[in-house]
Write a protein that holds these residues in place. Structure first.
Motif, PDB file in Angstrom:
ATOM      1  N   ARG A  67     -11.087   6.043  -1.572  1.00  0.00           N
ATOM      2  CA  ARG A  67     -10.711   5.778  -0.182  1.00  0.00           C
ATOM      3  C   ARG A  67     -11.858   6.232   0.709  1.00  0.00           C
ATOM      4  O   ARG A  67     -12.607   7.155   0.363  1.00  0.00           O
ATOM      5  CB  ARG A  67      -9.419   6.490   0.193  1.00  0.00           C
ATOM      6  CG  ARG A  67      -9.474   8.000   0.073  1.00  0.00           C
ATOM      7  CD  ARG A  67      -8.190   8.659   0.548  1.00  0.00           C
ATOM      8  NE  ARG A  67      -8.158  10.082   0.232  1.00  0.00           N
ATOM      9  CZ  ARG A  67      -7.211  10.914   0.661  1.00  0.00           C
ATOM     10  NH1 ARG A  67      -6.241  10.468   1.424  1.00  0.00           N
ATOM     11  NH2 ARG A  67      -7.242  12.191   0.325  1.00  0.00           N
ATOM     12  N   SER A  75      -2.880   3.939  -5.768  1.00  0.00           N
ATOM     13  CA  SER A  75      -1.476   4.139  -6.125  1.00  0.00           C
ATOM     14  C   SER A  75      -1.427   4.680  -7.544  1.00  0.00           C
ATOM     15  O   SER A  75      -2.431   4.668  -8.267  1.00  0.00           O
ATOM     16  CB  SER A  75      -0.680   2.834  -6.020  1.00  0.00           C
ATOM     17  OG  SER A  75      -1.116   1.895  -6.980  1.00  0.00           O
ATOM     18  N   TRP A 122      -2.762  -5.109   2.867  1.00  0.00           N
ATOM     19  CA  TRP A 122      -3.635  -5.692   1.843  1.00  0.00           C
ATOM     20  C   TRP A 122      -4.760  -6.482   2.503  1.00  0.00           C
ATOM     21  O   TRP A 122      -4.551  -7.127   3.529  1.00  0.00           O
ATOM     22  CB  TRP A 122      -2.861  -6.593   0.898  1.00  0.00           C
ATOM     23  CG  TRP A 122      -1.882  -5.877   0.013  1.00  0.00           C
ATOM     24  CD1 TRP A 122      -0.575  -6.176  -0.168  1.00  0.00           C
ATOM     25  CD2 TRP A 122      -2.141  -4.748  -0.837  1.00  0.00           C
ATOM     26  NE1 TRP A 122       0.010  -5.312  -1.059  1.00  0.00           N
ATOM     27  CE2 TRP A 122      -0.935  -4.419  -1.486  1.00  0.00           C
ATOM     28  CE3 TRP A 122      -3.260  -3.968  -1.094  1.00  0.00           C
ATOM     29  CZ2 TRP A 122      -0.812  -3.362  -2.378  1.00  0.00           C
ATOM     30  CZ3 TRP A 122      -3.147  -2.907  -1.989  1.00  0.00           C
ATOM     31  CH2 TRP A 122      -1.951  -2.617  -2.623  1.00  0.00           C
ATOM     32  N   ARG A 173      -9.133   1.451   1.271  1.00  0.00           N
ATOM     33  CA  ARG A 173      -8.744   2.107   0.023  1.00  0.00           C
ATOM     34  C   ARG A 173      -8.747   1.081  -1.102  1.00  0.00           C
ATOM     35  O   ARG A 173      -8.480  -0.104  -0.875  1.00  0.00           O
ATOM     36  CB  ARG A 173      -7.348   2.734   0.144  1.00  0.00           C
ATOM     37  CG  ARG A 173      -7.272   3.889   1.129  1.00  0.00           C
ATOM     38  CD  ARG A 173      -5.842   4.417   1.272  1.00  0.00           C
ATOM     39  NE  ARG A 173      -5.786   5.571   2.158  1.00  0.00           N
ATOM     40  CZ  ARG A 173      -4.674   6.214   2.469  1.00  0.00           C
ATOM     41  NH1 ARG A 173      -3.511   5.810   1.956  1.00  0.00           N
ATOM     42  NH2 ARG A 173      -4.707   7.253   3.277  1.00  0.00           N
ATOM     43  N   PHE A 223      -2.044   0.793   6.590  1.00  0.00           N
ATOM     44  CA  PHE A 223      -2.798  -0.016   5.643  1.00  0.00           C
ATOM     45  C   PHE A 223      -2.056  -1.300   5.286  1.00  0.00           C
ATOM     46  O   PHE A 223      -0.830  -1.302   5.086  1.00  0.00           O
ATOM     47  CB  PHE A 223      -3.079   0.789   4.376  1.00  0.00           C
ATOM     48  CG  PHE A 223      -4.185   1.795   4.539  1.00  0.00           C
ATOM     49  CD1 PHE A 223      -5.507   1.447   4.271  1.00  0.00           C
ATOM     50  CD2 PHE A 223      -3.914   3.082   4.979  1.00  0.00           C
ATOM     51  CE1 PHE A 223      -6.529   2.372   4.437  1.00  0.00           C
ATOM     52  CE2 PHE A 223      -4.926   4.006   5.144  1.00  0.00           C
ATOM     53  CZ  PHE A 223      -6.243   3.649   4.872  1.00  0.00           C
ATOM     54  N   SER A 253      -6.998  -2.277   0.313  1.00  0.00           N
ATOM     55  CA  SER A 253      -6.209  -2.241   1.546  1.00  0.00           C
ATOM     56  C   SER A 253      -7.102  -1.756   2.680  1.00  0.00           C
ATOM     57  O   SER A 253      -8.081  -1.040   2.459  1.00  0.00           O
ATOM     58  CB  SER A 253      -4.983  -1.338   1.395  1.00  0.00           C
ATOM     59  OG  SER A 253      -5.362  -0.014   1.070  1.00  0.00           O
ATOM     60  N   PRO A 277       0.842  -1.209   0.000  1.00  0.00           N
ATOM     61  CA  PRO A 277       0.000   0.000   0.000  1.00  0.00           C
ATOM     62  C   PRO A 277       0.870   1.248   0.000  1.00  0.00           C
ATOM     63  O   PRO A 277       1.859   1.330   0.727  1.00  0.00           O
ATOM     64  CB  PRO A 277      -0.813  -0.141   1.289  1.00  0.00           C
ATOM     65  CG  PRO A 277      -0.884  -1.622   1.520  1.00  0.00           C
ATOM     66  CD  PRO A 277       0.443  -2.161   1.058  1.00  0.00           C
ATOM     67  N   HIS A 279      -5.983  -5.110  -4.803  1.00  0.00           N
ATOM     68  CA  HIS A 279      -5.744  -3.683  -4.573  1.00  0.00           C
ATOM     69  C   HIS A 279      -6.718  -3.053  -3.585  1.00  0.00           C
ATOM     70  O   HIS A 279      -6.902  -1.842  -3.584  1.00  0.00           O
ATOM     71  CB  HIS A 279      -5.724  -2.908  -5.888  1.00  0.00           C
ATOM     72  CG  HIS A 279      -4.479  -3.154  -6.680  1.00  0.00           C
ATOM     73  ND1 HIS A 279      -3.294  -2.521  -6.415  1.00  0.00           N
ATOM     74  CD2 HIS A 279      -4.231  -4.004  -7.699  1.00  0.00           C
ATOM     75  CE1 HIS A 279      -2.373  -2.952  -7.253  1.00  0.00           C
ATOM     76  NE2 HIS A 279      -2.902  -3.864  -8.030  1.00  0.00           N
TER      77      HIS A 279
END
Length: 645
Positions: A642, A622, A594, A618, A592, A584, A483, A582
């Motif tokens: 998020r 990224s 995964w 979230r 955070f 988190s 993350p 993806h």
């Protein structure tokens, strides 16, 4: 003295004669082959001699107007249905006849390089689309780059309306063209594109001075830039500093034999892998010029015909020679290198390929994961592998310039003044916007700047509900396997938040980017997704699924967080059939990790071992969330989001 008075008398007489015979003049947008907006009052305007009477006749309607004392005039024609081609007749002291005029939908397409990118820059990917383009009802007016610091311009200096055929369409914005084609084929109405876009430019430059008033620092800069003496002084001093720092002497170009010359005998060259950056292969922190050469054995069947040389993407600039002949050059790291070789350049047997690469900062060389090959007569020869290299020039480390030059196109309101303001009288159906990359340095403020731009354009075009459709930035950069805290997710969130502005829509493109190219090749799907947004938001297809899942709300149940979404369509799915990736999750400490996930109906359940009291989630947070796989069943990806602030 008598001679001076005579000259003055003649000049004054010439001036008054010119004033008396002034003729009707039209803005560049109003010309042959234009597309006018259907179902909207049509403002027609221009210039003439003071008091000149002008009559306009078009499609069975007419209007009369008298030019003001300043020589300006404007009038309005009633709203009309889609159709054409028609002829517009304008009569004053002179007569102007505009032919091949269509009535349909006009879209202002603005932003930076990903809106700029013409089909010609993707001519390999879209060769068939270019060859088969035959749409007299799709037309583009390409606005030339013009940044003005001193105020709004009244007209463009150049430009014409071109229709989409194989000859013209290569110069169309790829995103705008595929959008226009979708809408044109779906509804059968003419589509006009006003393409006003410039690469590497911030949103502030596209917003008017009035639209920036709530941003005090930015508005102050726009005001200061109106002082031409100030701007000229800054740029003079910056130019002097650049000259004192400049370095000239590339050994590859200054010796008795140039390094690209087949007669040159290479000495002291070393091995290097292509593609790849030279900093990763033993050339530490080198900014300058590096020459690459490779001898290739070309078979007879690949000679005697035109060929194509694919050299991926090179950082920053290149010059390319084949057998001593220069075949291409590019001054910047974008776009991808695709050079055409005339028949006869390649010969059977040994051929010499030489590339001069210039890099100014960061890693220099050949970007990985791009095509590097020679193509001729249906045959392909790979060019990846080991080449030879030699350093031609080394740039001395330089301190940061004490004086930063003022680049007009990056300054507040400058591109609005030169490229948007002249179109403000022209009725449009809506705006397509693709921009944001240049605002990664002030990503947080983008959440205010984008709504301000939307409000500004609605004011400028006198349409309080002007549809505004925009692209959320795609995936780009190195993939993170932990993350992360990056800037592009903030820009994407700003776009997501801007959906709260009425009559807006967003095309999610988190799956259409390329990790190593800020100008991804897939422009068609971007245009198609914008068209989906338009079909629902603008054209009234209320039941159409036009977006991927959009985060709506969450609730905490024991050690899990349950997420709800809008735009789920026929249901939430994992695009690749694997567990959702993806996501988190974090507790109050925002550390955070995964998460594990499962889809339950139109909701996603998220949890992680070791987090008994989860608080935040979230998704795809990224720069490049490679493999993010939450979609709806219609095949549209979910927007990154998020739940924390």
């Amino acid at each position: 003295m008598k001679r001076s008075k005579l000259l003055l008398f003649l000049c004054l007489n010439l001036f008054f004669v010119q004033q008396s015979i002034s003729q009707v003049r039209l803005p560049r947008l109003i010309r042959d082959s234009m597309v006018l907006q259907r179902d909207a009052k049509l403002k027609i305007w221009g210039w003439a001699s003071p008091g000149e009477k002008i009559t306009i006749r078009f499609n069975g309607k007419s209007a009369k107007v008298t030019a003001t004392a300043a020589g300006e005039w404007s009038t309005t024609l009633p709203a009309m249905k889609a159709g054409g081609p028609y002829t517009m007749q304008i009569d004053g002291k002179n007569s102007i006849q505009l032919k091949d005029v269509l009535i349909g939908d006009v879209w202002l397409c603005a932003g930076q390089s990903n809106m700029v990118h013409q089909l010609s820059l993707h001519n390999i990917t879209y060769a068939e689309d270019i060859a088969k383009a035959n749409f007299p009802g799709i037309r583009q007016f390409c606005v030339a780059t013009r940044a003005t610091l001193t105020g709004e311009e009244a007209d463009y200096n150049s430009g014409s309306w071109m229709w989409a055929n194989p000859e013209n369409v290569a110069d169309f914005s790829a995103v705008a063209y595929f959008f226009a084609r979708e809408i044109h084929e779906k509804y059968g109405v003419p589509i006009g594109i006003i393409n006003a876009s410039v690469g590497g430019t911030p949103i502030e430059s596209w917003t008017s001075e009035k639209g920036l008033q709530s941003f005090s620092d930015i508005a102050a800069a726009a005001l200061l830039n109106k002082d031409t003496a100030y701007v000229n002084d800054i740029n003079r001093r910056a130019a002097l500093e650049r000259r004192s720092e400049s370095i000239v002497s590339d050994k590859g170009l200054t010796g008795s034999k140039k390094w690209y010359d087949p007669m040159y005998i290479p000495k002291g060259w070393q091995r290097i892998s292509v593609p790849g950056y030279w900093e990763d292969q033993g050339l530490r922190d080198l900014n300058g010029v590096v020459w690459y050469r490779k001898e290739i054995d070309v078979p007879q069947m690949m000679t005697g015909a035109p060929a194509k040389l694919f050299l991926g993407r090179i950082v920053d600039a290149d010059m390319v020679y084949v057998n001593g002949e220069k075949v291409g050059q590019t001054a910047y790291q974008y776009p991808q290198r695709r050079y055409a070789l005339n028949a006869g350049i390649l010969k059977p047997g040994k051929n010499l390929l030489v590339v001069r690469v210039q890099n100014n900062a960061g890693k220099g060389g050949f970007v990985p994961d791009k095509p590097y090959h020679l193509e001729a007569n249906g045959n392909i020869m790979e060019l990846t592998g080991y080449w030879s290299y030699k350093v031609g020039e080394v740039y001395l480390p330089m301190e940061r310039s004490k004086v930063e030059a003022i680049s007009a196109q990056n300054e507040p309101a400058a591109l609005f003044n030169g490229m948007i303001a002249p179109a403000s009288n022209f009725a449009v159906r809506g705006v397509l916007w693709y921009q944001g990359e240049s605002n990664s340095g002030n990503a947080t403020q983008y959440a205010e700047l984008l709504p301000a731009l939307i409000k500004d354009y609605r004011r400028v075009f006198s349409q309080p509900s002007l549809p505004f459709l925009y692209v959320q930035l795609p995936n780009f950069g190195d993939a993170n396997y932990l993350p992360a805290e990056d800037s592009w997710p903030i820009l994407r969130e700003a776009a997501l938040k801007s959906l709260s502005v009425p009559n807006t829509a967003m095309a999610v493109t988190i799956d259409l980017g390329e990790w190593n190219d800020i100008h991804p090749d897939n422009k068609k799907d971007v245009g198609v997704r914008l068209a989906l947004a338009a079909r629902k938001t603008v054209y009234g297809e209320r039941d159409l699924v036009s977006s991927g899942p959009i985060y709506k709300s969450y609730e905490v149940k024991d050690d899990k967080i349950i997420l709800a979404f809008d735009h789920t369509g026929s249901g939430l799915v994992s695009h690749d059939g694997e567990e959702l990736s993806h996501f988190s999750i974090a507790a109050e400490d925002k550390k955070f990790v995964w998460a594990k996930t499962r889809i339950e109906g139109n909701k996603v359940v998220v949890w992680a071992e070791g987090i008994s009291s989860p608080k935040y989630v979230r998704y795809a947070w990224s720069d490049n969330p490679s493999g993010a796989n939450l979609y709806n069943a219609e095949g549209l990806p979910a927007s990154p989001f998020r739940t924390d602030k």
